[in-house]
Write a protein that holds these residues in place. Sequence first.
Motif, PDB file in Angstrom:
ATOM      1  N   VAL A 188       0.835  -1.206   0.000  1.00  0.00           N
ATOM      2  CA  VAL A 188       0.000   0.000   0.000  1.00  0.00           C
ATOM      3  C   VAL A 188       0.868   1.253   0.000  1.00  0.00           C
ATOM      4  N   GLY A 189       1.888   1.259   0.847  1.00  0.00           N
ATOM      5  CA  GLY A 189       2.736   2.442   0.928  1.00  0.00           C
ATOM      6  C   GLY A 189       3.519   2.694  -0.350  1.00  0.00           C
ATOM      7  N   TYR A 191       2.740   1.672  -3.388  1.00  0.00           N
ATOM      8  CA  TYR A 191       1.803   2.056  -4.458  1.00  0.00           C
ATOM      9  C   TYR A 191       1.467   3.543  -4.371  1.00  0.00           C
ATOM     10  N   GLU A 192       1.154   4.039  -3.173  1.00  0.00           N
ATOM     11  CA  GLU A 192       0.839   5.457  -3.029  1.00  0.00           C
ATOM     12  C   GLU A 192       2.060   6.329  -3.323  1.00  0.00           C
ATOM     13  N   GLU A 193       3.231   5.879  -2.924  1.00  0.00           N
ATOM     14  CA  GLU A 193       4.453   6.646  -3.153  1.00  0.00           C
ATOM     15  C   GLU A 193       4.761   6.779  -4.649  1.00  0.00           C
ATOM     16  N   GLU A 195       2.696   6.169  -7.173  1.00  0.00           N
ATOM     17  CA  GLU A 195       1.569   6.727  -7.926  1.00  0.00           C
ATOM     18  C   GLU A 195       1.627   8.245  -7.961  1.00  0.00           C
ATOM     19  N   THR A 196       2.096   8.843  -6.887  1.00  0.00           N
ATOM     20  CA  THR A 196       2.148  10.305  -6.802  1.00  0.00           C
ATOM     21  C   THR A 196       3.559  10.852  -7.004  1.00  0.00           C
ATOM     22  N   VAL A 202      -1.302  11.602 -11.790  1.00  0.00           N
ATOM     23  CA  VAL A 202      -1.867  11.307 -10.467  1.00  0.00           C
ATOM     24  C   VAL A 202      -3.386  11.411 -10.516  1.00  0.00           C
ATOM     25  N   LYS A 206      -6.482  12.862  -5.403  1.00  0.00           N
ATOM     26  CA  LYS A 206      -5.357  12.884  -4.465  1.00  0.00           C
ATOM     27  C   LYS A 206      -4.480  14.120  -4.626  1.00  0.00           C
ATOM     28  N   GLU A 209      -3.153  15.740  -1.460  1.00  0.00           N
ATOM     29  CA  GLU A 209      -2.144  15.027  -0.691  1.00  0.00           C
ATOM     30  C   GLU A 209      -0.742  15.187  -1.268  1.00  0.00           C
ATOM     31  N   SER A 242     -11.541   9.259  -9.498  1.00  0.00           N
ATOM     32  CA  SER A 242     -11.221   9.538  -8.095  1.00  0.00           C
ATOM     33  C   SER A 242     -11.775  10.862  -7.583  1.00  0.00           C
TER      34      SER A 242
END
Length: 298
Positions: A188-189, A191-193, A195-196, A202, A206, A209, A242
């Motif tokens: 999860v971490g 993927y978010e890192e 992805e952005t 993006v 999001k 964020e 999103s």
Amino acid sequence: MSSNNGTSNVVSVDEQAFEKADEAEVDEDDFEVVDETPKFQATVQMEIQAKVDANHPDGMVDTSDERIHGATLEQEERIRAREAELERISAQAELGTQNGREERTRTVAAKRSAERRAAFQKRAASVDPMADPERDDPRAELTQEQLAAVNRQSMRLTEKLDGWSRAAISRRLAEVVVDGKDLMSAVVGVYEELETASGQVVPIGKLEEIGCKEVSIEGTVTQLWEPSSAAISQVGLIEDESGRTKLTSWVASDQPWIEEGERVRIHGAAKNWYNGRVSVALTGWSTVMFPERGRWWE
């Protein structure tokens, strides 16, 4: 007996002048028209001065060994400079100092760049041990079972993250797992890192964020309305699965016209905040692409 009775009409110079005088142009009162256009001719003093100037020592370069007589200072300087340049090129060709110079320069530049990068990573390792360039691949520190799980998850993330290779994702996952996190939290971490990450498209939902001032997004322009200022070219809403946000295109940015209902991909949009809400704007550095334009088969 034969005789040659040849006649010759020889006209003297005076007679020719007299004939030309008879053919002189006259005006309406039968007066000869005289050409009063002045003819300029150098005086004796001017001719003498020209010769003196051409041969004067101040008018040429003193080379001690020889001088180019009759040439001005500017002409002789050009000649001497050209001769010196040819001699320099000839000497370099004989010594071969230029052979492989470009390749040597590239090698030195690459070596220095690698040294600077290693020094930077060394400094970064004081904050993040994973950035140490001398540290082994973190995947080597995993057990066989952990490594198999990391590889399976990296294959799943590769399908969701554009622009990231499976090797890069698996290495980053391994770093997080070695750092002490469980595999699911690491997935999860990471993927978010990624992805952005900077330069990645993006999700619009999001944008709040992300700490970057410029972002890349893709979505559909669902609504456009009349701009409130003459400096604004277009203003409306852009959204994806999103979320949605306000999109502004300034006249000064000189960006292409967007139709309502059209899907666009924007790189380098400026992120702004107004009344606690995030929005994006097109600047002169932004790039706007239309993935569905020109799809004639549809």
